[in-house]
Design a protein around this motif. Structure first.
Motif, short mmCIF file in Angstrom:
data_model
loop_
_atom_site.label_atom_id
_atom_site.label_comp_id
_atom_site.label_asym_id
_atom_site.label_seq_id
_atom_site.Cartn_x
_atom_site.Cartn_y
_atom_site.Cartn_z
N UNK A 261 9.95 3.42 5.75
CA UNK A 261 9.68 4.41 6.79
C UNK A 261 8.19 4.70 6.91
N UNK A 262 7.49 4.66 5.81
CA UNK A 262 6.04 4.91 5.82
C UNK A 262 5.31 3.87 6.67
N UNK A 263 5.84 2.67 6.69
CA UNK A 263 5.21 1.57 7.43
C UNK A 263 5.82 1.42 8.82
N UNK A 264 6.98 2.06 9.03
CA UNK A 264 7.62 1.95 10.34
C UNK A 264 8.48 0.71 10.49
N UNK A 265 9.06 0.25 9.37
CA UNK A 265 9.95 -0.90 9.42
C UNK A 265 11.27 -0.52 8.77
N UNK A 266 12.23 -1.40 8.79
CA UNK A 266 13.54 -1.14 8.21
C UNK A 266 13.55 -1.53 6.73
N UNK A 267 14.47 -0.94 5.94
CA UNK A 267 14.62 -1.37 4.54
C UNK A 267 14.91 -2.87 4.44
N UNK A 268 15.61 -3.40 5.43
CA UNK A 268 15.89 -4.84 5.41
C UNK A 268 14.59 -5.63 5.48
N UNK B 270 0.84 -1.21 0.00
CA UNK B 270 0.00 0.00 0.00
C UNK B 270 0.86 1.24 0.00
N UNK B 271 1.88 1.25 0.86
CA UNK B 271 2.75 2.42 0.95
C UNK B 271 3.46 2.67 -0.37
N UNK B 272 3.93 1.60 -1.02
CA UNK B 272 4.60 1.75 -2.31
C UNK B 272 3.66 2.36 -3.34
N UNK B 273 2.44 1.86 -3.41
CA UNK B 273 1.47 2.39 -4.37
C UNK B 273 1.19 3.86 -4.09
N UNK B 274 0.88 4.18 -2.85
CA UNK B 274 0.51 5.55 -2.52
C UNK B 274 1.65 6.53 -2.80
N UNK B 275 2.85 6.19 -2.37
CA UNK B 275 3.98 7.10 -2.55
C UNK B 275 4.34 7.27 -4.02
N UNK B 276 4.31 6.18 -4.78
CA UNK B 276 4.65 6.28 -6.20
C UNK B 276 3.60 7.06 -6.96
N UNK B 277 2.34 6.87 -6.64
CA UNK B 277 1.28 7.65 -7.30
C UNK B 277 1.44 9.13 -6.98
N UNK B 278 1.82 9.44 -5.75
CA UNK B 278 1.94 10.84 -5.34
C UNK B 278 3.21 11.50 -5.85
#
Length: 247
Positions: free
Chosen positions: A46-53, A25-33
């Motif tokens: 960061x949008x989800x509150x987890x690490x890149x790993x 969801x975060x990927x879709x929202x950020x890329x659309x925006x």
């Protein structure tokens, strides 16, 4: 005792599914925006509150994270089809199963807003609904800014490759459920793959029509019309008639 229903996943598995869905969801929202190139894996995490790993534990790229919504939706449609009453005719069951995954009622509360004027994606991943939608004739029409962002996103070549892979997997998921319901074989028999391919093509065409509609129109009625025509055997329209709403 076997009830014939899929077992509910345990808490650990549900947490993993929720994290996967939240990242997608975060990927879709950020890329659309912002556009694909302006979004990093770090931004999504960061949008989800987890690490890149943690992101990399679920997805190998931003494109895969975005396409995951389509595949996950197909899996839910297949699960819903398996859960439909055996007495329900096949095409009616398919219509009902597909519609449940495009329902605005499936919208998670934490996705009701966004930086781009409060736009949002619906919980099926079809990107057809938004908090900033315009209301026309008692029905919601999607926000033009959201549509423009979606059009730009799906035109990205790297994303198209991921969507192609997701489409193939999605058709296989639905074909397996159709085969079970009809007593056919998803590998050897044409029927389940033909039906699955037709449904997938219809949903894709509906998305295309929805994105191009001017003025914007609600997604649901176009979807119901397309699936209804499939269920009716694609009758030839009479002269002067249109087979569903035009973009």
């Amino acid at each position: 005792m076997d009830t014939g229903k899929p077992e509910r996943p345990g808490l650990r598995e549900r947490k993993k599914q929720e994290t996967r869905a939240a990242l997608s969801w975060a990927a879709i929202r950020l890329v659309v925006e912002r556009g694909l190139d302006a979004v990093r894996v770090e931004d999504i995490a960061a949008e989800v509150g987890v690490s890149p790993r943690t992101f990399n534990n679920y997805f190998s790229s931003k494109g895969e994270a975005i396409a995951a919504r389509h595949l996950d939706r197909a899996r839910r449609i297949a699960e819903e089809l398996r859960a439909r009453p055996e007495s329900e005719p096949l095409w009616e069951a398919i219509l009902n199963a597909v519609q449940t995954q495009f329902s605005p009622a499936d919208m998670p509360a934490d996705m009701s807003g966004g930086a781009a004027g409060g736009t949002r994606v619906d919980a099926s991943g079809d990107m057809s609904g938004g908090a900033g939608d315009e209301v026309t004739g008692g029905r919601r029409a999607p926000d033009r800014r959201w549509i423009a962002g979606v059009q730009l996103m799906i035109s990205e070549p790297s994303l198209q490759g991921e969507m192609f892979k997701a489409n193939a997997a999605a058709e296989a998921e639905l074909a397996a459920a159709i085969a079970e319901r009809t007593g056919t074989d998803a590998v050897r028999d044409l029927y389940p793959r033909l039906v699955s391919g037709a449904v997938g093509a219809a949903v894709g065409l509906v998305m295309e029509r929805w994105l191009r509609a001017d003025p914007p129109v609600p997604f649901g009625p176009i979807l119901r019309d397309a699936l209804g025509q499939l269920a009716a055997g694609l009758p030839v329209p009479g002269r002067g008639e249109t087979a569903g709403p035009r973009a």
